[in-house]
Design an enzyme around this catalytic site. Structure first.
Site, PDB file in Angstrom:
ATOM      1  N   TYR B 108     -28.585  19.469  25.119  1.00 17.84           N
ATOM      2  CA  TYR B 108     -29.734  20.273  24.698  1.00 17.84           C
ATOM      3  C   TYR B 108     -30.954  19.398  24.459  1.00 17.84           C
ATOM      4  O   TYR B 108     -30.835  18.281  23.923  1.00 17.84           O
ATOM      5  CB  TYR B 108     -29.436  20.985  23.381  1.00 17.84           C
ATOM      6  CG  TYR B 108     -28.547  22.197  23.499  1.00 17.84           C
ATOM      7  CD1 TYR B 108     -29.074  23.431  23.853  1.00 17.84           C
ATOM      8  CD2 TYR B 108     -27.188  22.111  23.228  1.00 17.84           C
ATOM      9  CE1 TYR B 108     -28.270  24.556  23.933  1.00 17.84           C
ATOM     10  CE2 TYR B 108     -26.374  23.241  23.307  1.00 17.84           C
ATOM     11  CZ  TYR B 108     -26.922  24.458  23.662  1.00 17.84           C
ATOM     12  OH  TYR B 108     -26.126  25.563  23.735  1.00 17.84           O
ATOM     13  N   TYR B 147     -19.992  21.342  26.870  1.00 18.68           N
ATOM     14  CA  TYR B 147     -20.225  20.195  25.986  1.00 18.68           C
ATOM     15  C   TYR B 147     -19.219  20.192  24.847  1.00 18.68           C
ATOM     16  O   TYR B 147     -18.696  21.224  24.474  1.00 18.68           O
ATOM     17  CB  TYR B 147     -21.664  20.180  25.456  1.00 18.68           C
ATOM     18  CG  TYR B 147     -22.098  21.396  24.657  1.00 18.68           C
ATOM     19  CD1 TYR B 147     -21.809  21.491  23.301  1.00 18.68           C
ATOM     20  CD2 TYR B 147     -22.829  22.415  25.253  1.00 18.68           C
ATOM     21  CE1 TYR B 147     -22.229  22.591  22.564  1.00 18.68           C
ATOM     22  CE2 TYR B 147     -23.250  23.521  24.520  1.00 18.68           C
ATOM     23  CZ  TYR B 147     -22.944  23.604  23.179  1.00 18.68           C
ATOM     24  OH  TYR B 147     -23.349  24.683  22.462  1.00 18.68           O
ATOM     25  N   ARG B 157     -17.279  23.575  24.339  1.00 20.76           N
ATOM     26  CA  ARG B 157     -17.857  24.890  24.573  1.00 20.76           C
ATOM     27  C   ARG B 157     -17.841  25.187  26.065  1.00 20.76           C
ATOM     28  O   ARG B 157     -18.221  24.332  26.873  1.00 20.76           O
ATOM     29  CB  ARG B 157     -19.334  24.958  24.117  1.00 20.76           C
ATOM     30  CG  ARG B 157     -19.644  24.847  22.648  1.00 20.76           C
ATOM     31  CD  ARG B 157     -19.016  25.871  21.733  1.00 20.76           C
ATOM     32  NE  ARG B 157     -18.784  27.216  22.234  1.00 20.76           N
ATOM     33  CZ  ARG B 157     -19.690  28.199  22.290  1.00 20.76           C
ATOM     34  NH1 ARG B 157     -20.930  27.999  21.916  1.00 20.76           N
ATOM     35  NH2 ARG B 157     -19.361  29.404  22.730  1.00 20.76           N
ATOM     36  N   HIS B 160     -22.477  28.143  28.700  1.00 21.05           N
ATOM     37  CA  HIS B 160     -22.991  29.392  28.118  1.00 21.05           C
ATOM     38  C   HIS B 160     -24.494  29.337  28.000  1.00 21.05           C
ATOM     39  O   HIS B 160     -25.099  28.257  27.877  1.00 21.05           O
ATOM     40  CB  HIS B 160     -22.378  29.647  26.736  1.00 21.05           C
ATOM     41  CG  HIS B 160     -22.717  28.578  25.739  1.00 21.05           C
ATOM     42  ND1 HIS B 160     -22.022  27.398  25.672  1.00 21.05           N
ATOM     43  CD2 HIS B 160     -23.688  28.498  24.786  1.00 21.05           C
ATOM     44  CE1 HIS B 160     -22.544  26.633  24.716  1.00 21.05           C
ATOM     45  NE2 HIS B 160     -23.555  27.272  24.180  1.00 21.05           N
ATOM     46  N   HIS B 162     -27.382  31.054  25.538  1.00 23.09           N
ATOM     47  CA  HIS B 162     -27.630  31.847  24.329  1.00 23.09           C
ATOM     48  C   HIS B 162     -28.690  32.897  24.643  1.00 23.09           C
ATOM     49  O   HIS B 162     -29.678  32.602  25.318  1.00 23.09           O
ATOM     50  CB  HIS B 162     -28.145  30.945  23.204  1.00 23.09           C
ATOM     51  CG  HIS B 162     -27.151  29.916  22.747  1.00 23.09           C
ATOM     52  ND1 HIS B 162     -26.285  30.129  21.699  1.00 23.09           N
ATOM     53  CD2 HIS B 162     -26.887  28.666  23.193  1.00 23.09           C
ATOM     54  CE1 HIS B 162     -25.539  29.047  21.502  1.00 23.09           C
ATOM     55  NE2 HIS B 162     -25.873  28.142  22.411  1.00 23.09           N
TER      56      HIS B 162
HETATM   57 FE   LIG Z   1     -24.747  26.303  22.706  1.00 22.88          FE
END
Ligand SMILES: [Fe+3]
Lengths: 206, 242
Positions: B108, B147, B157, B160, B162
C-alpha cells in the site's frame, strides 16, 4: 413450495482495515491525488448558527486509544434541516452536513469544526434533541458502528429525546452526551467513544 | 408531518458479528453490549448527496490517476465494474463509490505500511466514481497482490479491493472488500471468515467477466453491490416515502 421472495441480500460488510486513509483521506496516508478530498468542510462558509468544535478519542477494550479510526458525521443545520431532497426546507449554500475525520496517528485524538445542529423531526410528530449522527470504522471493526452525539447544554431537549429514552439503562445515556467547554472563546465539545468495557458507548442498529 | 419510508432492518445474522476472535483485532474493538435497535427517523433516511463537482473523470482510472505521463503501474490490468442496487433490485444512480487497494506486489502507498514489496511509483491505489443513471460504475486498475499481515503468524490477505459505498441514506453506509474468483487465500482468511454464511462470502467474490474485457488491453471482473432497500407505502402505520 411457495414462490420465492426475490429480495436481494445486502452486501456483507468487511473491515475498513488499517489503510482506510488511502481511499478516504489520501492526504493522511501521505500523498496527494485528488483535486479535493471529501468531507473536510461540514458546514460550509454560509451556515448560520453557533460555530462549534467537536473533539474526542476512541478507546478500545484495553483502555488504549484507537489510532486508525475513521469517523463520518451526518447532521442537520442550525434550523434542523438535513441537506437531502427528502427533508423539506432549505440549507445554506455550501452546507452539506457531512464530514469525515481521522485521528492523529500518534495520539488518537480527532476533532472537527461545524455548526451546532438544531432539533430535527423524529417519528410520529416527535422532535429529537440536536444531535450529530456518527459512523465509526477501523481495523478490527467488522461492520461500521453507529452512534449519536448529543449536547450537554441541551438538558431539557435531551430529557425528552425519543432515542435517548429508548435506552433503558439510564447510566448508559450519558455516553451519548458531549461535554461543553470553551477554548479561545469558541465552544468545544468533548466526546470520547468507548468501544468496549466500562462506560461502553451506546451503539445503535439503525 | 414528516413520514419517511423506512429501510428494511439489517440482517445481523448475515452480516459479520462485531466480535470474531479469529480476527484478533476485533477482540478489543467490539462492543460487549447489544446494539440498541432504532426505527428510522429523518436522521437515518437522509444522507450526503454528491455530484459531479465532487469527483473528476480521471478519478476512476487508477492506471493513470497517479502515473507519470506516458507511464503505467506494473501489474495485471483489470476493469472492475458492476452495479449498485438496493435490496428491492432497484439501481442506485449517482451514488459515490470509493476504492483503495495495494499495488500488484501487495504494498500500500501508506506511511504505515512497511511490507517489503516495493511501492510502485506510478500507482496511488485509490479511486472514486459516481454511479451512472442505471447504477453502473467502473474502474480501471491493476489486480492487487496478496500480502502478509500479523494475526496468526502466517496470515496472508487474499487479493482484495476495499470499497466504500454511500447510497441515499446514512442507514445504507457500507464498507466492504471485493475478492477475486479462484483465489485460494479467500477460504483461509480470518477477515473473510468473520462472515458466518458461506453464501454471503460468495457475494464478495468478483467473477471473471470476459464479456467486459478490453481485448489486448485489460481483463475484467464484475462486482455488484447491494445496499439496504426501503419499504413501500402499503400500510396505514407505514412511514411515507420512496
Ligand atoms: Fe487491505
Amino acid at each position: 413450495m411457495p414462490q420465492e421472495l426475490n429480495y436481494l441480500k445486502e452486501t456483507p460488510s468487511q473491515t475498513a482495515g488499517p489503510y482506510v486513509h488511502i481511499g478516504l483521506a489520501p492526504g493522511a496516508a501521505g500523498f496527494d491525488i485528488y483535486r479535493q478530498e471529501l468531507g473536510w468542510d461540514i458546514a460550509g462558509p454560509n451556515a448560520k448558527g453557533e460555530r462549534i468544535r467537536v473533539e474526542g478519542i476512541v478507546i478500545d477494550g484495553t483502555g488504549s486509544p484507537v489510532k486508525d479510526v475513521l469517523i463520518e458525521a451526518w447532521q442537520a443545520n442550525a434550523q434542523g434541516v438535513y441537506a437531502h431532497p427528502e427533508h423539506p426546507g432549505e440549507v445554506e449554500d455550501g452546507f452539506r452536513g457531512w464530514g469525515r475525520v481521522i485521528t492523529d496517528f500518534e495520539t488518537g485524538e480527532w476533532g472537527f469544526d461545524t455548526v451546532k445542529p438544531g432539533p430535527v423531526p423524529g417519528r410520529s410528530g416527535s422532535m429529537m434533541a440536536p444531535h450529530i449522527n456518527l459512523w465509526i470504522v477501523a481495523r478490527g471493526i467488522n461492520i461500521g458502528l453507529n452512534t449519536r452525539l448529543y449536547f450537554s447544554n441541551e438538558e431539557q431537549a435531551n430529557a425528552a429525546d425519543p432515542v435517548i429514552n429508548l435506552i433503558e439503562w439510564e447510566n448508559r445515556r450519558q455516553t451519548l452526551i458531549a461535554r461543553r467547554g470553551a477554548r479561545g472563546g469558541q465552544a468545544v465539545y468533548r466526546f470520547d467513544i468507548r468501544l468496549q468495557g466500562e462506560n461502553e458507548t451506546v451503539f445503535f442498529d439503525i | 408531518m414528516l413520514k419517511p419510508g423506512e429501510f428494511y432492518q439489517r440482517d445481523r445474522e448475515w452480516q459479520p458479528p462485531a466480535y470474531s476472535p479469529d480476527y484478533k483485532t476485533s477482540v478489543a474493538r467490539s462492543p460487549r453490549n447489544a446494539l440498541i435497535s432504532l426505527q428510522n427517523s429523518m436522521s437515518e433516511i437522509t444522507g450526503p448527496v454528491f455530484g459531479h463537482n465532487d469527483v473528476d473523470p480521471i478519478d476512476n482510472d487508477l492506471l493513470s490517476n497517479y502515473a507519470k505521463p506516458g507511464e503505467s503501474p506494473i501489474g495485471e490490468r483489470i476493469i472492475l465494474h458492476g452495479r449498485v442496487l438496493d435490496e428491492n433490485g432497484r439501481p442506485l444512480p449517482n451514488t459515490l463509490v470509493e476504492i483503495w487497494q495495494a499495488n500488484a506486489g501487495g504494498r500500500y502507498r501508506h506511511k504505515k505500511d512497511t511490507y517489503l514489496a516495493p511501492i510502485d511509483p506510478n500507482f496511488g491505489g485509490c479511486g472514486r466514481v459516481l454511479t451512472d443513471e442505471n447504477g453502473y460504475y467502473h474502474f480501471r486498475t491493476v489486480k492487487p497482490g496478496a500480502y502478509p499481515w500479523r494475526n496468526w503468524v502466517n496470515n496472508w490477505r487474499p487479493a482484495h479491493i476495499h470499497m466504500s459505498i454511500f447510497g441515499t441514506a446514512f442507514a445504507q453506509r457500507l464498507i466492504t472488500q471485493c475478492y477475486f474468483e479462484g483465489d485460494p487465500l479467500i477460504a483461509r482468511c480470518p477477515i473473510v471468515n468473520t462472515i458466518p454464511d458461506p453464501k454471503a462470502v460468495e457475494r464478495l467474490i468478483a467473477p471473471l467477466d470476459l464479456n467486459a474485457t478490453i481485448p489486448l488491453d485489460a481483463i475484467a471482473y464484475k462486482f455488484d453491490i447491494v445496499l439496504r432497500g426501503r419499504r413501500s407505502t402499503l400500510f396505514e402505520n407505514r412511514l411515507e416515502g420512496n
